[in-house]
Design a protein around this motif. Sequence first.
Motif: not given
Length: 536
Positions: A334-339, A387-392, A149-153
């Motif tokens: 940061l999005a993966p941590k939030m997800a 940023g928050l919407s694209m990673t997940p 997830g972090k790498a995809i972010g």
Amino acid sequence: MSTDQPPQAAAPVSNGDAPDARQLRAILITVSIALMAVIASVSGLNVAQTHMAVEWGASQTTVLWIINIYTLALAALLLPLGAIGDRLGRKPMLITGLIIFATASVAAGLAPSATVMIGARAAAGISAAMIMPITLAVITSTFPEEKRGKAIGVWTGVAGGGGILGMFLSALLLDVADWRWLFVLPVVLAVVALAMTLKTVPDSRERSPHSFDTIGALVSTIAVIGFIFVLHEGAEVGWSDPLTLVGLAVGVVAAIAFVVWELHRGDASLLDVRLFRERGLASGSITLLVVFGVQAGIAVVLFPFFQAVLGWSGLLSTVAMMPMAVMMMVTSGLAPKMATKIGARSTMTVGVALVTLGLVLMALFVSVDGGYLSILAGMLAMGIGMGLSMTPSTEAITNSLPRARQGVASALNDVTRELGTALGVAMLGALLAGGYRSTIDGRLDGVPMGAADTAREGIANAIEVAPTTGAHAQDLIHAAQQSFVDGWQQAMWAGAAVMAALLAYVALRGPKNTAPRQADDAAVPEVGAAENAAAR
């Protein structure tokens, strides 16, 4: 279980060993540099349009083809070349793509004519379609689940903010050197990525008993070419022009044929369209389509605002967009941590809500007198939200297909981005132009007829012709600037309405989670994993 069907869907590394943290970091840096080369080349040449037109005596249509042929080739070939990379090996495909890309970029930089430039840009676009899906596929097929997830972010941040960063560096080079030096950046990035790929990137590939879906690849290419062509050219030649209508018909017919053929092929298809019944693949694709469309459309309206309304240079205009790009790249990581804490659907919902808020803020507060500060808050909200919407969303797409078909998953992710970009530019650009023309007519009293006709074509035309109108010059410039702001507000409200609809969809139908599908299929033979994925 036969010996030619290993228990994993695809070997994650060539020697069978899992890479350690240092190797994973090197792999991530490598694919990020390769991706940056591709993304920077999408938008970097925009700043040199007038220079190419003057040097070669090229028409605006020719210059636009120089710009657009790269995107057209890239989008059209992403899906088939991503699938070929799955089969032939992701590392060999990445190496080949980088070599062709660097060579084509050198040829473009030395091009003696517009015709040679178009050919070089087409070759660069084809090679970019070999590179882009592989960069994400390498991550999803190599990184362990807890680090993926972090790498995809990081990948998402580069994909989202790389275009703006590429335009900044291109504008900087244009200010200090000749426009041909714009190709130095992608060449250097490609060469560095090539050297690091040879050293750090492991190979992985799909072993499938099915023949390659050649018909599906050809039909999908025709469909994407048709749609991208319509979106690029419709705004230029008119949406009711016969050429536009033919392109649309070709795209629609090819898309329908692709779906029918893929359903017929079943498990042997290039892309199992039945998977779109799943929340993850459907909501991730729709979110990326809309978010990237809005991002691209915003870039189209921001530059003339900075340059024509505020009177800034190309370099300063690009710098002004950096806060949005920086926020996008930071929050993508940061999005993966939030997800993980609140869930993928909630993270996407917050992101889409912030993008919607950003559009509303810019629609409400933009003004000629307010300048940059009147849109800064909206830009920051949009950057964070994207940023928050694209990673997940990206994770939802890649996790919907088994590890052996990550080239296809990555290509689908990229095709969605490219279609969204073209759609956003066409829609918001048309709304802005229409709003400008509809409001400037009432502000041209006293302006000579010829100058008034020129001013109706656009704000840049109005500012250029203003000095010829004598005492009406300042009034014409102010009228054009205010009309542009009026058109801007129409475009922002339309974008906000689209994002509000997406917000409702994501809140109701977003992915429940982004747990990788391959975790469920780890003990299943490669072919079985794909079939199991298709059956869900």
